[in-house]
Design an enzyme around this catalytic site. Structure first.
Site, PDB file in Angstrom:
ATOM      1  N   HIS A  33      -3.784  -6.595   0.773  1.00  0.00           N
ATOM      2  CA  HIS A  33      -4.952  -6.426   1.425  1.00  0.00           C
ATOM      3  C   HIS A  33      -5.148  -5.454   2.622  1.00  0.00           C
ATOM      4  CE1 HIS A  33      -6.168  -9.743  -1.170  1.00  0.00           C
ATOM      5  NE2 HIS A  33      -7.438  -9.237  -0.997  1.00  0.00           N
ATOM      6  N   CYS A  42     -15.058  -3.664  -9.656  1.00  0.00           N
ATOM      7  CA  CYS A  42     -14.857  -3.336  -8.188  1.00  0.00           C
ATOM      8  C   CYS A  42     -13.650  -3.449  -7.644  1.00  0.00           C
ATOM      9  CB  CYS A  42     -15.870  -4.475  -7.273  1.00  0.00           C
ATOM     10  SG  CYS A  42     -15.405  -6.243  -7.601  1.00  0.00           S
TER      11      CYS A  42
HETATM   12  C1  PEP Z   1      -9.745  -7.676  -6.773  1.00  0.00           C
HETATM   13  O1  PEP Z   1      -9.284  -8.604  -7.011  1.00  0.00           O
HETATM   14  O2  PEP Z   1      -9.685  -6.681  -7.639  1.00  0.00           O
HETATM   15  C2  PEP Z   1     -10.746  -7.321  -5.935  1.00  0.00           C
HETATM   16  C3  PEP Z   1     -11.781  -6.714  -6.175  1.00  0.00           C
HETATM   17  O3  PEP Z   1     -10.820  -8.624  -4.706  1.00  0.00           O
HETATM   18  P1  PEP Z   1      -9.678  -8.325  -3.773  1.00  0.00           P
HETATM   19  O4  PEP Z   1      -8.890  -7.077  -3.891  1.00  0.00           O
HETATM   20  O5  PEP Z   1     -10.282  -8.614  -2.423  1.00  0.00           O
HETATM   21  O6  PEP Z   1      -8.970  -9.775  -4.103  1.00  0.00           O
END
Ligand code: PEP
Ligand code: MG
Length: 584
Positions: free
Chosen positions: A192, A504
């Site tokens: 993140h 996404c």
């Molecule tokens: C993912 O897991 O691809 C996603 C879009 O959510 P995050 O990256 O916030 O876990």
């Protein structure tokens, strides 16, 4: 992973993961490790006690100020913490440790907190175990004030170097315009902190093993977020070359950006909707101004991170309205908080468990802490009065979970109606991030208005590769045929149900994987804003009729590497220039 070639002049080159595009050059600022204090003898014990008391006082004042902005229930939590600031057991024991042993305040606080927590943690009572967490939070808070300088930046542009940044710290530091680039020891391309660096367009290389040992004495660094390379103490020529390369990248990206308003249509006439992912509300305006087809993922959990209590309904309502207003008519998908895993609020009042990625995270946590999720749903529905919005739940693992989440939405709608508060109706979607959800995508689509694949987690859970562990990051390839087969299944479910299926996760922005994603049939993608112009241009340069057989072939391959080689071979002429400019 890190190759070093030390030289007489102090030049060191290290390699890591290219986590956020662009090249930065600047003086190094090291964030010291925030791990456990080393015992340090102090000469002036009275001064050390004063330093401790000042930190306690500053911590108390900060919590008290936060308390005034909260609803009653949450304020009670902080009251318990405030009591502890006056608690003799904690304060007096720490003071005594300094006075009697002549050791530093950080160590004294850590030792005292450990001593107080241990018996509480061993208790059978949930109440006492929770109190253990309170003690830990108070201790952390005081330690943060004692080490206040850790996160304070000097008044000049800099390259930030850290062992690790929590997402909460990253929100605070990467948004600061003094930060030109970021290098960390831990993390991977989809951790993140990396996502935030991309969101805030800070060039970043992360997962550089042994970085802090090597950085000592390096005044300057080049961060090559395209090649995943960092040069410490570069020569004058190297620094000049980096500045030139940085400029060239910026020019190329800007050229592409100038075409942002052009249709995003493939050579054979297929349109693709390319939206932006955002982490912070202020990104929404820039995203939609730069040609994003809306916001495909708003990661709302970042609102919860760098603070002591969850944001209130009113604060959230205002923020969501701001985001919806930034992209009128383009579609904004608000994802409910995905807390847990590596994203923990500063004073997380839940135990993330021994394996946080498999523990109480995202929707699981929301369904357990219904009050917190309910508040968020109220805010979203109220923000959506007179505005169009979609709501999406993270980490859904089966249809029962989605049903429970939808029931909570209905309950909140009814409550708002009873209270006479204006609200909108939102389309409700589920993220596909867990293999079980991909396998049962058809069942989920019977309950959801749309699906959106989060490949960062889908890869982590399918390939058993911790997304924040640099040692295994190279194994987490989204182009792996096992992942592709799950994606194909999700697309098929969308076709059968006649409902939209989007992506996404960061795979949508992966220059080599993107043609395969398109070949599988995805026509709605959402990605970090910095990657958007490259993805738009990719779509314009390919023909879907060529990509579909390529994807079909990829499904039967043995590895992600084989898939990537095939894409490179087939599309070099069409896309080679874009790959080079993105550092491949
Ligand atoms: C993912 O897991 O691809 C996603 C879009 O959510 P995050 O990256 O916030 O876990
Ligand atoms: Mg995810």
């Amino acid at each position: 992973m890190s190759a070093a070639d030390g030289r007489e002049d102090g030049r060191v080159e290290v390699a890591g993961v290219a986590a956020s595009l662009g090249i930065a050059l600047g003086p190094v600022h090291v964030v010291p490790r925030g791990d456990r204090a080393r015992r340090r003898r102090v000469r002036d014990r009275a001064a050390e006690v004063r330093r401790l008391r000042e930190a306690i006082e500053a911590s108390r004042a900060e919590i008290e100020a936060a308390r005034d902005t909260l609803d009653e229930e949450t304020a009670l939590v902080l009251d318990a913490q405030l009591l502890m600031h006056r608690d003799e057991l904690l304060v007096d024991a720490a003071v005594k440790a300094i006075e009697e042993l002549g050791l530093d305040a950080e160590w004294a606080v850590e030792r005292t907190v450990d001593e107080l927590r241990q018996p509480l943690l061993r208790s059978d009572s949930f109440y006492f175990r929770e109190r253990a967490e309170d003690v830990a939070h108070v201790g952390q808070h005081i330690l943060r004030h004692l080490r206040g300088d850790l996160l304070r930046l000097p008044e000049r542009p800099l390259v930030l170097v850290a062992a690790d940044l929590s997402p909460a710290e990253a929100v605070r530091l990467l948004g600061d315009e003094r930060v030109l680039g970021l290098v960390t020891e831990s993390g991977s391309a989809t951790s993140h902190t990396a996502l935030l660096a991309r969101a805030l367009e800070v060039p970043a290389v992360i997962g550089v093993a042994g970085l802090l040992e090597r950085i000592e004495g390096s005044p300057e660094a080049v961060v090559d977020g395209l090649a995943g390379k960092v040069v410490l103490t570069p020569s004058a020529e190297e620094a000049a070359a980096a500045a030139q390369r940085s400029e060239r990248y910026r020019r190329f990206a800007n050229q592409l950006r100038a075409r942002a308003g052009d249709a995003v249509v493939s050579r054979d006439g297929e349109e693709v909707a390319l939206a932006a992912n955002i982490e912070l509300p202020r990104e929404a305006g820039a995203a939609c101004a730069h040609g994003a087809a809306g916001i495909g993922l708003y990661r709302t959990e970042f609102l919860y991170l760098d603070r002591d209590a969850p944001p209130s309904e009113e604060e959230q309502r205002r923020v969501y309205q701001e985001v919806l207003d930034a992209c009128p008519g383009r579609g904004v998908t608000i994802r409910t908080f995905d807390l847990g895993g590596d994203k923990l609020p500063r004073t997380a009042r839940f135990d993330a468990g021994p394996n946080p990625a498999l523990g109480l995270r995202a929707l699981r946590l929301g369904l357990r802490r219904r009050e917190v999720l309910r508040t968020q749903l109220r805010a979203v529905l109220r923000a959506a009065a007179d505005r169009e919005a979609a709501l999406m739940f993270p980490m859904v693992s089966d249809v029962g979970e989605l049903r429970r989440a939808r029931a909570l939405v209905r309950e909140v709608e009814e409550a708002l109606d009873r209270e006479g508060l204006p609200r909108g109706s939102v389309r409700v979607g589920a993220m596909i991030e867990v293999p079980s959800a991909a396998l049962l995508a058809g069942q989920l689509l019977a309950q959801a208005d749309f699906l959106s694949v989060g490949t960062n987690d889908l890869v982590q859970y399918t390939l058993a590769v911790d997304r924040s562990n640099p040692d295994v990051a190279p194994l987490g390839d989204p182009a792996h045929p096992a992942v592709l087969q799950l994606l194909a299944r999700v697309v098929e479910a969308g076709r059968v149900h006649g409902k939209p299926v989007a992506m996404c996760g960061d795979m949508a922005a992966d220059p080599i994987a993107l043609p395969v994603v398109l070949g599988l049939g995805f026509r709605r993608l959402s990605m970090p804003l910095g990657s958007l112009p490259f993805a738009q241009e990719t779509v314009r340069r390919v023909a879907m009729s060529e990509l579909a057989p390529l994807a079909e072939e990829a499904l039967a391959m043995e590895s992600g590497a084989e898939v990537r080689d095939r894409v490179r071979e087939q599309l070099r002429d069409a896309l080679g220039e874009l790959w080079v400019e993105q550092g491949l």
